[in-house]
Design a protein around this motif. Structure first.
Motif, mmCIF file in Angstrom:
data_model
loop_
_atom_site.group_PDB
_atom_site.id
_atom_site.type_symbol
_atom_site.label_atom_id
_atom_site.label_comp_id
_atom_site.label_asym_id
_atom_site.label_seq_id
_atom_site.Cartn_x
_atom_site.Cartn_y
_atom_site.Cartn_z
ATOM 1 N N SER A 204 -17.532 12.756 -0.776
ATOM 2 C CA SER A 204 -17.968 14.111 -0.497
ATOM 3 C C SER A 204 -17.141 14.668 0.641
ATOM 4 C CB SER A 204 -19.452 14.100 -0.121
ATOM 5 O OG SER A 204 -19.851 15.354 0.330
ATOM 6 N N VAL A 205 -16.293 15.623 0.326
ATOM 7 C CA VAL A 205 -15.530 16.292 1.367
ATOM 8 C C VAL A 205 -15.891 17.756 1.288
ATOM 9 C CG1 VAL A 205 -13.710 14.587 1.505
ATOM 10 C CG2 VAL A 205 -13.478 16.440 -0.090
ATOM 11 N N GLY A 206 -15.077 18.607 1.746
ATOM 12 C CA GLY A 206 -15.379 20.019 1.655
ATOM 13 C C GLY A 206 -14.447 20.792 2.540
ATOM 14 N N ALA A 207 -14.634 22.073 2.543
ATOM 15 C CA ALA A 207 -13.787 22.931 3.367
ATOM 16 C C ALA A 207 -14.009 22.598 4.831
ATOM 17 C CB ALA A 207 -14.111 24.392 3.100
ATOM 18 N N TYR B 92 -16.422 17.658 9.996
ATOM 19 C CA TYR B 92 -15.466 18.737 10.244
ATOM 20 C C TYR B 92 -15.936 19.743 11.295
ATOM 21 C CZ TYR B 92 -12.827 17.184 6.105
ATOM 22 O OH TYR B 92 -12.090 16.469 5.198
ATOM 23 N N PRO B 93 -17.219 20.098 11.360
ATOM 24 C CA PRO B 93 -17.633 21.071 12.384
ATOM 25 C C PRO B 93 -17.469 20.568 13.823
ATOM 26 C CG PRO B 93 -19.274 20.938 10.653
ATOM 27 C CD PRO B 93 -18.309 19.811 10.417
ATOM 28 N N PHE B 94 -17.265 19.270 14.000
ATOM 29 C CA PHE B 94 -17.201 18.698 15.342
ATOM 30 C C PHE B 94 -15.780 18.447 15.821
ATOM 31 C CE2 PHE B 94 -21.049 17.281 13.143
ATOM 32 C CZ PHE B 94 -21.973 18.003 13.878
ATOM 33 N N VAL B 95 -14.781 18.847 15.026
ATOM 34 C CA VAL B 95 -13.380 18.630 15.404
ATOM 35 C C VAL B 95 -12.626 19.953 15.405
ATOM 36 C CG1 VAL B 95 -13.367 16.249 14.560
ATOM 37 C CG2 VAL B 95 -12.607 18.090 13.045
ATOM 38 N N ASP B 96 -11.494 19.942 16.096
ATOM 39 C CA ASP B 96 -10.644 21.123 16.161
ATOM 40 C C ASP B 96 -9.614 21.142 15.041
ATOM 41 O OD1 ASP B 96 -11.744 22.057 18.754
ATOM 42 O OD2 ASP B 96 -10.881 20.171 19.458
ATOM 43 N N HIS B 97 -9.230 19.943 14.586
ATOM 44 C CA HIS B 97 -8.212 19.825 13.538
ATOM 45 C C HIS B 97 -8.552 18.671 12.619
ATOM 46 C CE1 HIS B 97 -5.616 22.490 15.866
ATOM 47 N NE2 HIS B 97 -5.900 21.753 16.912
ATOM 48 N N VAL B 98 -8.250 18.841 11.328
ATOM 49 C CA VAL B 98 -8.318 17.759 10.353
ATOM 50 C C VAL B 98 -6.894 17.524 9.871
ATOM 51 C CG1 VAL B 98 -9.215 16.992 8.123
ATOM 52 C CG2 VAL B 98 -10.668 18.373 9.638
ATOM 53 N N VAL B 99 -6.419 16.289 10.062
ATOM 54 C CA VAL B 99 -5.052 15.926 9.695
ATOM 55 C C VAL B 99 -5.118 14.893 8.578
ATOM 56 C CG1 VAL B 99 -2.894 14.881 10.474
ATOM 57 C CG2 VAL B 99 -4.184 16.402 12.009
ATOM 58 N N LEU C 25 -9.246 16.097 -0.097
ATOM 59 C CA LEU C 25 -8.899 15.962 1.315
ATOM 60 C C LEU C 25 -7.879 17.019 1.728
ATOM 61 C CD1 LEU C 25 -8.601 12.074 1.569
ATOM 62 C CD2 LEU C 25 -10.541 13.509 2.241
ATOM 63 N N ARG C 26 -6.947 17.309 0.836
ATOM 64 C CA ARG C 26 -5.938 18.345 1.129
ATOM 65 C C ARG C 26 -6.591 19.699 1.385
ATOM 66 N NH1 ARG C 26 -0.534 17.474 -0.028
ATOM 67 N NH2 ARG C 26 -0.105 15.421 -0.891
ATOM 68 N N ARG C 27 -7.621 20.015 0.617
ATOM 69 C CA ARG C 27 -8.288 21.316 0.778
ATOM 70 C C ARG C 27 -8.963 21.447 2.130
ATOM 71 N NH1 ARG C 27 -9.818 21.118 -5.088
ATOM 72 N NH2 ARG C 27 -11.753 20.147 -4.442
ATOM 73 N N GLY C 28 -9.416 20.338 2.704
ATOM 74 C CA GLY C 28 -10.108 20.394 3.983
ATOM 75 C C GLY C 28 -9.211 20.200 5.186
ATOM 76 N N ALA C 29 -7.933 19.898 4.951
ATOM 77 C CA ALA C 29 -7.034 19.574 6.063
ATOM 78 C C ALA C 29 -6.338 20.809 6.616
ATOM 79 C CB ALA C 29 -5.993 18.560 5.590
ATOM 80 N N ASP C 30 -6.138 20.800 7.920
ATOM 81 C CA ASP C 30 -5.343 21.833 8.592
ATOM 82 C C ASP C 30 -3.866 21.488 8.531
ATOM 83 O OD1 ASP C 30 -7.637 23.256 9.655
ATOM 84 O OD2 ASP C 30 -7.853 21.575 11.035
ATOM 85 N N LEU C 31 -3.581 20.195 8.522
ATOM 86 C CA LEU C 31 -2.213 19.713 8.532
ATOM 87 C C LEU C 31 -2.125 18.532 7.581
ATOM 88 C CD1 LEU C 31 0.665 19.650 9.800
ATOM 89 C CD2 LEU C 31 -0.293 18.132 11.575
ATOM 90 N N VAL C 32 -1.140 18.550 6.681
ATOM 91 C CA VAL C 32 -0.890 17.457 5.744
ATOM 92 C C VAL C 32 0.516 16.943 6.022
ATOM 93 C CG1 VAL C 32 -0.684 16.791 3.313
ATOM 94 C CG2 VAL C 32 -2.396 18.502 4.001
ATOM 95 N N VAL C 33 0.642 15.628 6.250
ATOM 96 C CA VAL C 33 1.931 15.039 6.580
ATOM 97 C C VAL C 33 2.209 13.863 5.643
ATOM 98 C CG1 VAL C 33 3.339 13.955 8.361
ATOM 99 C CG2 VAL C 33 1.639 15.675 9.004
ATOM 100 N N ASP C 34 3.349 13.915 4.973
ATOM 101 C CA ASP C 34 3.803 12.819 4.124
ATOM 102 C C ASP C 34 4.495 11.806 5.026
ATOM 103 O OD1 ASP C 34 5.165 11.069 2.445
ATOM 104 O OD2 ASP C 34 5.741 12.631 1.026
ATOM 105 N N THR C 35 3.850 10.658 5.241
ATOM 106 C CA THR C 35 4.375 9.668 6.176
ATOM 107 C C THR C 35 5.594 8.918 5.641
ATOM 108 O OG1 THR C 35 2.799 7.975 5.437
ATOM 109 C CG2 THR C 35 2.155 9.366 7.317
#
Length: 174
Positions: free
Chosen positions: A2-5, A93-100, A142-152
Motif C-alpha cells: 500500500s503506497v500512495g501519493a 509520507y506526511p511525516f517527511v519532507d522528501h520521498v526518494v 513507488l514512483r508515483r509517490g516519490a519526489d526524486l527517483v534515482v537509477d543507482t
C-alpha cells in the motif's frame, strides 16, 4: 504494498532539519547510501537492519507505529533519513519532507542480490523472483509517490550522496 501519493505538509518558511524517506527494492543500494550519509553527519534509520519490518514470503510489513514515532520526534540539528519499503509506507509520507526512490534495472538488481555481502536476502532463487515481481508490481506505485527517483546503476555512490545531501541544504535555505 500500500503506497500512495506523497502528501506532506507545506513548508512554514522557518529553518527546519530535513527528513527523508528512502525507498526501493532490495539491491538498489539503500544501505550503502545510508552509510555514506552517516559519514556526512546524517542520522540514519534502516528499517531492515533496525528490526522495523516483518518479512513474509510474499510481502514486507513495516512496523508503522515505530517508524512514525521516529519521524514524529522533535526535529534535530542533523538531517534524518529513514530507509523503509513495505506495506503501508504511504502512511509515513506526511511525516517527511522528501520521498526518494532508488531504482535499477532488473539485471543489475539480480547481480547485486546474488553477489552482495552483509545481507542474505536475495541469495535464494525464490527471494530473487519475489524482488523481480515486486519491481514490476510495486515500483510503479513507488514512483508515483516519490519526489526524486534515482537509477543507482547510472550514478556513483558519492554523487548520489551529494544529491541527497543537497536536499537538506535546499530545505535549510527556506
Amino acid at each position: 504494498m500500500s503506497v500512495g501519493a506523497a502528501t506532506r505538509p507545506a513548508s512554514s518558511g522557518s529553518v527546519t532539519t530535513t527528513r527523508v524517506l528512502l525507498t526501493g527494492m532490495s539491491g538498489v543500494g539503500k544501505s550503502a547510501l545510508l552509510a555514506a550519509l552517516r559519514e556526512r553527519g546524517w542520522r540514519t534509520v534502516d528499517a531492515d537492519e533496525d528490526g522495523l519490518v516483518t518479512e513474509y514470503p510474499d510481502r514486507t510489513d513495516l512496523h508503522l507505529a515505530e517508524l512514525e514515532a521516529i519521524l514524529r520526534q522533535p526535529r534535530h540539528d542533523r538531517p534524518l533519513i529513514v530507509a523503509a519499503t513495505g506495506e503501508g509506507q504511504g502512511q509515513l509520507y506526511p511525516f517527511v519532507d522528501h520521498v526518494v526512490l532508488l531504482t535499477a534495472p532488473w539485471p543489475v538488481l539480480e547481480e547485486r542480490l546474488a553477489t552482495r555481502s552483509g545481507n542474505a536476502f536475495g541469495k535464494e532463487p525464490g527471494e530473487r523472483e519475489r524482488v523481480r515481481a515486486d519491481v514490476e508490481t510495486y515500483e510503479p506505485l513507488l514512483r508515483r509517490g516519490a519526489d526524486l527517483v534515482v537509477d543507482t546503476s547510472q550514478v556513483a555512490l558519492e554523487d548520489l550522496a551529494e544529491q541527497i545531501d543537497a536536499l537538506a541544504t535546499q530545505e535549510d535555505a527556506r
